[in-house]
Design an enzyme around this catalytic site. Structure first.
Site, PDB file in Angstrom:
ATOM      1  CB  CYS A  26     -88.272  58.220   9.110  1.00 57.71           C
ATOM      2  SG  CYS A  26     -89.506  57.750  10.312  1.00 57.71           S
ATOM      3  CG  HIS A  51     -86.562  53.775  10.868  1.00 57.41           C
ATOM      4  ND1 HIS A  51     -86.429  53.858  12.236  1.00 57.41           N
ATOM      5  CD2 HIS A  51     -87.612  54.587  10.549  1.00 57.41           C
ATOM      6  CE1 HIS A  51     -87.355  54.676  12.720  1.00 57.41           C
ATOM      7  NE2 HIS A  51     -88.075  55.134  11.726  1.00 57.41           N
TER       8      HIS A  51
HETATM    9  N1  NAP Z   1     -88.177  61.110  14.564  1.00 55.94           N
HETATM   10  C1  NAP Z   1     -88.215  60.748  13.290  1.00 55.94           C
HETATM   11  O1  NAP Z   1     -87.542  59.784  12.833  1.00 55.94           O
HETATM   12  C2  NAP Z   1     -89.062  61.501  12.339  1.00 55.94           C
HETATM   13  C3  NAP Z   1     -88.926  61.251  10.987  1.00 55.94           C
HETATM   14  C4  NAP Z   1     -89.723  61.941  10.088  1.00 55.94           C
HETATM   15  C5  NAP Z   1     -90.604  62.855  10.583  1.00 55.94           C
HETATM   16  N2  NAP Z   1     -90.721  63.091  11.905  1.00 55.94           N
HETATM   17  C6  NAP Z   1     -91.676  64.091  12.355  1.00 55.94           C
HETATM   18  O2  NAP Z   1     -90.990  65.229  12.885  1.00 55.94           O
HETATM   19  C7  NAP Z   1     -91.755  65.820  13.912  1.00 55.94           C
HETATM   20  C8  NAP Z   1     -90.925  65.931  15.186  1.00 55.94           C
HETATM   21  O3  NAP Z   1     -90.456  64.651  15.564  1.00 55.94           O
HETATM   22  P1  NAP Z   1     -89.414  64.459  16.759  1.00 55.94           P
HETATM   23  O4  NAP Z   1     -89.054  63.031  16.701  1.00 55.94           O
HETATM   24  O5  NAP Z   1     -88.342  65.489  16.707  1.00 55.94           O
HETATM   25  O6  NAP Z   1     -90.337  64.749  18.064  1.00 55.94           O
HETATM   26  P2  NAP Z   1     -89.914  65.176  19.533  1.00 55.94           P
HETATM   27  O7  NAP Z   1     -88.535  64.712  19.845  1.00 55.94           O
HETATM   28  O8  NAP Z   1     -91.028  64.742  20.407  1.00 55.94           O
HETATM   29  O9  NAP Z   1     -89.882  66.781  19.482  1.00 55.94           O
HETATM   30  C9  NAP Z   1     -91.044  67.557  19.276  1.00 55.94           C
HETATM   31  C10 NAP Z   1     -90.658  69.007  19.115  1.00 55.94           C
HETATM   32  O10 NAP Z   1     -91.842  69.769  18.826  1.00 55.94           O
HETATM   33  C11 NAP Z   1     -91.920  70.871  19.739  1.00 55.94           C
HETATM   34  N3  NAP Z   1     -93.301  71.247  20.007  1.00 55.94           N
HETATM   35  C12 NAP Z   1     -94.282  70.467  20.490  1.00 55.94           C
HETATM   36  N4  NAP Z   1     -95.416  71.210  20.651  1.00 55.94           N
HETATM   37  C13 NAP Z   1     -95.124  72.467  20.252  1.00 55.94           C
HETATM   38  C14 NAP Z   1     -95.858  73.696  20.199  1.00 55.94           C
HETATM   39  N5  NAP Z   1     -97.139  73.757  20.565  1.00 55.94           N
HETATM   40  N6  NAP Z   1     -95.233  74.787  19.722  1.00 55.94           N
HETATM   41  C15 NAP Z   1     -93.937  74.740  19.366  1.00 55.94           C
HETATM   42  N7  NAP Z   1     -93.173  73.615  19.390  1.00 55.94           N
HETATM   43  C16 NAP Z   1     -93.773  72.492  19.842  1.00 55.94           C
HETATM   44  C17 NAP Z   1     -91.237  70.360  20.984  1.00 55.94           C
HETATM   45  O11 NAP Z   1     -90.883  71.444  21.782  1.00 55.94           O
HETATM   46  P3  NAP Z   1     -90.815  71.339  23.398  1.00 55.94           P
HETATM   47  O12 NAP Z   1     -89.500  70.675  23.696  1.00 55.94           O
HETATM   48  O13 NAP Z   1     -90.868  72.761  23.835  1.00 55.94           O
HETATM   49  O14 NAP Z   1     -91.998  70.526  23.824  1.00 55.94           O
HETATM   50  C18 NAP Z   1     -90.047  69.628  20.372  1.00 55.94           C
HETATM   51  O15 NAP Z   1     -89.058  70.557  20.002  1.00 55.94           O
HETATM   52  C19 NAP Z   1     -93.010  64.958  14.031  1.00 55.94           C
HETATM   53  O16 NAP Z   1     -94.004  65.529  13.217  1.00 55.94           O
HETATM   54  C20 NAP Z   1     -92.583  63.625  13.469  1.00 55.94           C
HETATM   55  O17 NAP Z   1     -93.668  62.890  12.969  1.00 55.94           O
HETATM   56  C21 NAP Z   1     -89.957  62.449  12.799  1.00 55.94           C
END
Ligand code: NAP
Length: 344
Positions: A130, A242
């Site tokens: 990000c 950010h």
């Molecule tokens: N947040 C940011 O600003 C940002 C920016 C760039 C990239 N990212 C990347 O995007 C990804 C997600 O970030 P987030 O902030 O959305 O995280 P988050 O809010 O913690 O959400 C994680 C998601 O992944 C799912 N998940 C976890 N384990 C799984 C499995 N075994 N099978 C299927 N689904 C699974 C979760 O489902 P459940 O609800 O069922 O657990 C939830 O939907 C990460 O790789 C992060 O590094 C995030």
């Protein structure tokens, strides 16, 4: 007929934003499937005026999916992205898993949209970190004009960048401070409420954190391998958005006035730069918006040709979900993919 889109990690911070952005931009999908872990089966999410019931990733059949927007972390992506791509869907992944793979394009559409064509090698396209996404949107037009030699950046990153549990932790800690309950830290190594933490992701041998290293490596891959960059990444008690204090050194002269004009015309950038109280953008105003905001543009008197500026964006949108949807749009606009059900 439109495309069939699967959103993996749909219950997360980024996944929910993806569903919203697909609807907002009237993305040409005639079906969207929300997927997450087994824990979330049956949870209801919205895509425009439709209600989607979350299905489990591990039992889902991707055979007729055209585009898979993936945001479930690196471990899930490592296992699932190749399997999903093998079923003929293009995977656009938000994790760090594939970003530096030479066979996977790393794309910020305002900067290197043409590189999407490289998706054919593995069927996967990566989204940058990000902090990198908003930075390169602001750097690219200046680099085109005056060639960037070196960038020094300090980030002020919101807790939503660490997932929804991290947002809950900031909320719970803030409340605990007010009601004098004990403050518990689980997601962050120290208390984040009313504090700042100069540490994001794991430490590396040279003393930098992986988040800082990602900004270096990803900026080189997306924009120009010759650019030198050094970062200090800091977590701040902000829910969404950010911010970055960016110091840029150029090969050619570039005044603050000219930079302001260039950035005013640049895709994805919005300049808000009045030299008066409040004449700049803060993460609070950037949350929920698509633009990368640039403020406080000024000349650096300590080098021959340098600028200092303040760059702010919504990390869940430009830093993740919006960028991923824009990549899918770039594939469609370039006619690089066709809906399977239309082709059949
Ligand atoms: N947040 C940011 O600003 C940002 C920016 C760039 C990239 N990212 C990347 O995007 C990804 C997600 O970030 P987030 O902030 O959305 O995280 P988050 O809010 O913690 O959400 C994680 C998601 O992944 C799912 N998940 C976890 N384990 C799984 C499995 N075994 N099978 C299927 N689904 C699974 C979760 O489902 P459940 O609800 O069922 O657990 C939830 O939907 C990460 O790789 C992060 O590094 C995030």
């Amino acid at each position: 007929m439109g495309y069939k889109v699967a959103v993996v990690g749909a219950t997360g911070n980024v996944g929910r934003e993806m569903l919203e952005i697909l609807a907002e931009r009237a993305f040409p999908a005639d079906e969207v499937v929300a997927l997450a872990s087994r824990r979330s089966m049956g949870v209801e999410l919205s895509w425009g005026d439709k209600t989607l019931k979350v299905k489990a990733l591990e039992t889902f059949d991707f055979s007729d999916v055209d585009i898979c927007l993936m945001s479930a972390g690196s471990a899930v992506s490592k296992e699932w992205s190749p399997k999903i791509a093998a079923k003929g869907a293009v995977v656009i992944d938000n994790s760090s898993c594939w970003r530096l793979d030479p066979d996977v394009p790393l794309i910020v559409p305002e900067v290197n949209a043409d590189a999407v064509a490289g998706f054919r090698r593995k069927g996967i396209i990566a989204n940058p970190n990000c902090s990198t996404a908003q930075l390169v949107v602001a750097l690219k037009p200046l680099h085109d004009r005056a060639k960037i030699k070196r960038v020094v950046v300090a980030t002020y990153q919101s807790v939503s960048g660490a997932g929804h549990e991290a947002m809950d932790e900031l909320f719970a800690q803030t409340r605990a401070v007010y009601v004098t309950d004990p403050v518990e830290s689980k997601k962050f190594p120290k208390r984040i409420a009313f504090n700042v933490i100069p540490h994001i992701d794991e430490f590396m041998e040279d003393g930098f954190t992986k988040e800082e290293w990602k900004m270096v490596a990803e900026t080189k891959k997306i924009l120009d391998p010759k650019i030198k960059l050094v970062a200090t990444c800091v977590r701040v008690p902000v829910f969404i958005g950010h911010s970055e204090a960016v110091n840029i050194e150029f090969e050619e002269p570039l005044s603050a006035d000219e930079a302001r004009e260039i950035l005013r015309d640049a895709p994805g950038c919005l300049v808000v730069d009045k030299r008066e109280p409040g004449g700049y953008v803060t993460p609070h105003e950037a949350a929920g918006e698509d633009a990368t905001y640039i403020s406080r543009i000024r000349e650096d008197p300590t080098v021959d040709s340098g600028l200092v500026m303040w760059v702010v964006s919504d990390n869940l949108r430009k830093g993740a979900a919006l960028n991923a949807v824009q990549i899918a749009e770039a594939l469609i606009n370039r006619k690089l993919i066709q809906a399977k059900r239309k082709a059949a």
